[in-house]
Design an enzyme around this catalytic site. Structure first.
Site, PDB file in Angstrom:
ATOM      1  NE  ARG A 140       2.482   1.756 -21.154  1.00 35.69           N
ATOM      2  CZ  ARG A 140       1.555   1.847 -20.344  1.00 35.69           C
ATOM      3  NH1 ARG A 140       1.586   2.184 -19.116  1.00 35.69           N
ATOM      4  NH2 ARG A 140       0.271   1.573 -20.759  1.00 35.69           N
ATOM      5  NE  ARG A 167       2.144   5.308 -14.022  1.00 35.64           N
ATOM      6  CZ  ARG A 167       1.185   4.356 -14.182  1.00 35.64           C
ATOM      7  NH1 ARG A 167       0.121   4.568 -13.461  1.00 35.64           N
ATOM      8  NH2 ARG A 167       1.271   3.394 -15.265  1.00 35.64           N
ATOM      9  NE  ARG A 173      -0.440  12.082 -14.421  1.00 33.72           N
ATOM     10  CZ  ARG A 173      -1.213  11.286 -13.759  1.00 33.72           C
ATOM     11  NH1 ARG A 173      -0.819   9.924 -13.920  1.00 33.72           N
ATOM     12  NH2 ARG A 173      -2.263  11.710 -13.118  1.00 33.72           N
ATOM     13  CG  ASP A 209      -2.313   5.659 -24.020  1.00 34.87           C
ATOM     14  OD1 ASP A 209      -1.611   5.318 -23.055  1.00 34.87           O
ATOM     15  OD2 ASP A 209      -3.198   5.129 -24.342  1.00 34.87           O
ATOM     16  CE1 TYR A 263      -7.417  -0.678 -22.009  1.00 40.20           C
ATOM     17  CE2 TYR A 263      -6.467  -1.562 -23.816  1.00 40.20           C
ATOM     18  CZ  TYR A 263      -6.340  -1.283 -22.589  1.00 40.20           C
ATOM     19  OH  TYR A 263      -5.244  -1.847 -21.747  1.00 40.20           O
TER      20      TYR A 263
HETATM   21  O1  CP3 Z   1       6.554   3.480 -23.765  1.00 46.81           O
HETATM   22  C1  CP3 Z   1       6.737   4.544 -23.634  1.00 46.81           C
HETATM   23  O2  CP3 Z   1       7.354   5.357 -22.747  1.00 46.81           O
HETATM   24  C2  CP3 Z   1       5.870   5.530 -24.593  1.00 46.81           C
HETATM   25  C3  CP3 Z   1       4.399   5.981 -23.932  1.00 46.81           C
HETATM   26  C4  CP3 Z   1       3.435   4.969 -23.968  1.00 46.81           C
HETATM   27  C5  CP3 Z   1       2.437   5.093 -23.053  1.00 46.81           C
HETATM   28  N1  CP3 Z   1       1.433   4.264 -23.547  1.00 46.81           N
HETATM   29  C6  CP3 Z   1       2.305   5.944 -21.952  1.00 46.81           C
HETATM   30  C7  CP3 Z   1       1.215   5.877 -20.702  1.00 46.81           C
HETATM   31  C8  CP3 Z   1       3.036   4.059 -24.795  1.00 46.81           C
HETATM   32  C9  CP3 Z   1       3.954   3.010 -25.926  1.00 46.81           C
HETATM   33  C10 CP3 Z   1       2.022   3.480 -24.507  1.00 46.81           C
HETATM   34  C11 CP3 Z   1       1.151   2.312 -25.028  1.00 46.81           C
HETATM   35  C12 CP3 Z   1       0.065   1.734 -24.411  1.00 46.81           C
HETATM   36  N2  CP3 Z   1      -1.138   2.499 -23.828  1.00 46.81           N
HETATM   37  C13 CP3 Z   1      -0.429   0.336 -24.484  1.00 46.81           C
HETATM   38  C14 CP3 Z   1       0.377  -0.650 -24.950  1.00 46.81           C
HETATM   39  C15 CP3 Z   1       1.669  -1.186 -24.346  1.00 46.81           C
HETATM   40  C16 CP3 Z   1       1.133  -1.558 -22.920  1.00 46.81           C
HETATM   41  O3  CP3 Z   1       1.542  -1.453 -21.902  1.00 46.81           O
HETATM   42  O4  CP3 Z   1       0.637  -3.018 -23.090  1.00 46.81           O
HETATM   43  C17 CP3 Z   1      -1.794   0.172 -23.918  1.00 46.81           C
HETATM   44  C18 CP3 Z   1      -2.592  -0.854 -23.648  1.00 46.81           C
HETATM   45  C19 CP3 Z   1      -2.088   1.527 -23.424  1.00 46.81           C
HETATM   46  C20 CP3 Z   1      -3.452   1.824 -22.804  1.00 46.81           C
HETATM   47  C21 CP3 Z   1      -2.998   2.326 -21.501  1.00 46.81           C
HETATM   48  N3  CP3 Z   1      -2.628   3.930 -21.203  1.00 46.81           N
HETATM   49  C22 CP3 Z   1      -3.399   2.100 -20.267  1.00 46.81           C
HETATM   50  C23 CP3 Z   1      -4.164   0.662 -19.957  1.00 46.81           C
HETATM   51  C24 CP3 Z   1      -3.120   2.827 -19.268  1.00 46.81           C
HETATM   52  C25 CP3 Z   1      -3.170   2.706 -17.664  1.00 46.81           C
HETATM   53  C26 CP3 Z   1      -2.374   1.679 -17.089  1.00 46.81           C
HETATM   54  C27 CP3 Z   1      -1.058   2.483 -16.658  1.00 46.81           C
HETATM   55  O5  CP3 Z   1      -0.167   2.023 -16.873  1.00 46.81           O
HETATM   56  O6  CP3 Z   1      -1.025   3.540 -16.111  1.00 46.81           O
HETATM   57  C28 CP3 Z   1      -2.411   4.044 -19.823  1.00 46.81           C
HETATM   58  C29 CP3 Z   1      -1.733   5.092 -19.143  1.00 46.81           C
HETATM   59  C30 CP3 Z   1      -0.429   5.431 -19.600  1.00 46.81           C
HETATM   60  N4  CP3 Z   1       0.137   5.408 -20.785  1.00 46.81           N
HETATM   61  C31 CP3 Z   1       0.612   5.959 -18.720  1.00 46.81           C
HETATM   62  C32 CP3 Z   1       1.654   6.205 -19.339  1.00 46.81           C
HETATM   63  C33 CP3 Z   1       2.851   6.832 -18.993  1.00 46.81           C
HETATM   64  C34 CP3 Z   1       0.506   6.000 -16.997  1.00 46.81           C
HETATM   65  C35 CP3 Z   1      -0.480   7.571 -17.206  1.00 46.81           C
HETATM   66  C36 CP3 Z   1      -0.001   8.071 -15.778  1.00 46.81           C
HETATM   67  O7  CP3 Z   1       0.822   8.896 -15.739  1.00 46.81           O
HETATM   68  O8  CP3 Z   1      -0.912   8.024 -14.989  1.00 46.81           O
END
Ligand code: CP3
Length: 355
Positions: free
Chosen positions: A35, A39, A48, A85, A160
């Site tokens: 990640r 943010r 964003r 994502d 999910y």
């Molecule tokens: O790692 C990186 O920088 C690449 C981008 C990336 C995102 N999601 C961007 C993201 C990657 C590799 C993921 C994978 C992901 N997404 C996983 C597996 C890894 C982990 O963290 O467990 C999972 C379970 C998801 C599903 C997901 N996406 C959730 C549960 C959420 C909400 C929780 C949160 O962190 O906000 C997201 C949103 C998300 N995916 C954001 C980002 C940058 C935040 C969104 C925002 O900008 O508000």
């Protein structure tokens, strides 16, 4: 030890992450952060906002490429990870998806009868935006930086889809798997095949390695871990390796505990992503068979100071003498101060272990 890239084969060997995945010990180890685009970066919040919402950002290659590259400009990291994502795959299969501020992803819960309606035929064409993102990012990276593509593992994505949101213990998906075992099997197989095809296209677009996130691989009993995590991963890895036998695959079965051993042995992956609950003595045993990646607690990174230094040193002392990609044990949290990341990278990169 693995040997994906035969000695001296291509320019790929400038890439430290690939060298480690190939079994080399590097001192200092290469580093990137799960990640790392997100943010905690003001410039991410800006892009964003420009996109309107998170999904638009994922589906707009010019903006997703910018988000991918932002942490690379700020920090001396050895890998970039595609900005996207894991839930784009169920979205491409025709499930609805939205991301709500402070609630994470929301989907309509999947029922057993919905499974045969999943739109496998059009899924890959709906996933074309990330391929363009990869091409844009690739054009901007130097030849020492590894570009990592990714997808979710079938089980994590299924949890999910079934619950319709994040769950604490995956109870809805576990209940579904016990009540509808055949439907669950076909859902996992469908996700394995579509995700493998999606990753194959990411490879064609230019990623150097892929990571498969099984972020919710905990709370499963032994029989279920085999059926929900190991078997679908075997299927996925086999399908990828039929076309690209040498592509490095990092598996990340977060929370798998003692099952990490079985997972490493049976799935066919090439490197193992460790979460922060994996004890370092156990990590060292795992590292005898596969290169490892991890596993700093992201909360230590948020805390900084001695807590951070201690966590880093413990990992380097235990795992620095073998093939290690330094990383977090899970994604960076939004409140992490940027100076802590600089402190971490400096400490890892100044550390040399010479034995
Ligand atoms: O790692 C990186 O920088 C690449 C981008 C990336 C995102 N999601 C961007 C993201 C990657 C590799 C993921 C994978 C992901 N997404 C996983 C597996 C890894 C982990 O963290 O467990 C999972 C379970 C998801 C599903 C997901 N996406 C959730 C549960 C959420 C909400 C929780 C949160 O962190 O906000 C997201 C949103 C998300 N995916 C954001 C980002 C940058 C935040 C969104 C925002 O900008 O508000």
């Amino acid at each position: 030890m693995n040997n994906f890239y035969k000695k001296g084969s291509f320019a790929l060997m400038n890439k430290k992450v690939l060298k480690v995945i190939n079994g080399e010990k590097l001192s200092p180890p290469p580093i990137w952060m799960m990640r790392q685009a997100g943010r905690y970066l003001p410039e991410y919040r800006h892009v964003r906002e420009a996109a309107g919402n998170f999904l638009n950002l994922c589906y707009t290659p010019i903006l997703a490429a910018e988000a991918t590259l932002q942490p690379m400009r700020r920090f001396n990291l050895d890998a970039a990870i595609l900005f996207s994502d894991i839930l784009l795959v169920p979205h491409a299969l025709g499930r609805d998806l939205r991301f709500e501020e402070n609630h994470g992803p929301i989907m309509t819960p999947l029922t057993a009868s919905d499974i045969r309606k999943l739109d496998i035929t059009h899924a890959i064409e709906r996933l074309s935006a990330p391929f363009e993102t990869i091409e844009r990012v690739k054009a901007k990276l130097n030849d020492e930086t590894t570009l990592i593509g990714f997808s979710g593992a079938p089980w994590t994505v299924a949890t999910y889809m079934i619950a319709g949101h994040a769950t604490f213990n995956q109870a809805p998906a576990r209940l579904f798997s016990y009540s509808h075992p055949k439907a669950m099997k076909s859902l996992l197989e469908c996700l394995a095949d579509v995700s493998a095809d999606y990753l194959l296209k990411q490879i064609s677009a230019g990623v150097d390695a892929i990571q498969i996130f099984d972020s919710l691989a905990y709370f499963l009993d032994e029989t279920s871990f085999e059926a929900m995590c190991i078997q679908p991963m075997q299927r996925m890895v086999k399908r990828i390796k039929q076309i690209h036998p040498k592509i490095p695959i990092i598996g990340f079965p977060r929370g798998a505990g003692i099952f990490y051993k079985d997972y490493a042995k049976k799935t066919g992956i090439t490197a193992l992503g460790l979460d922060c609950s994996v004890p370092l003595f156990f990590a060292k045993q795992l590292q005898k068979d596969l290169p490892v990646q991890g596993n700093l607690d992201p909360i230590r990174l948020a805390a900084g100071g001695d807590a951070l230094d201690c966590g880093i040193d413990a990992i380097l002392n235990s795992l620095g003498n073998g093939p290690l990609i330094f990383n977090l044990g899970h994604g960076i949290i939004p409140s992490t101060p940027i100076r802590h990341i600089e402190q971490m990278i400096k400490r890892v990169q100044e550390n040399k272990i010479n034995t």
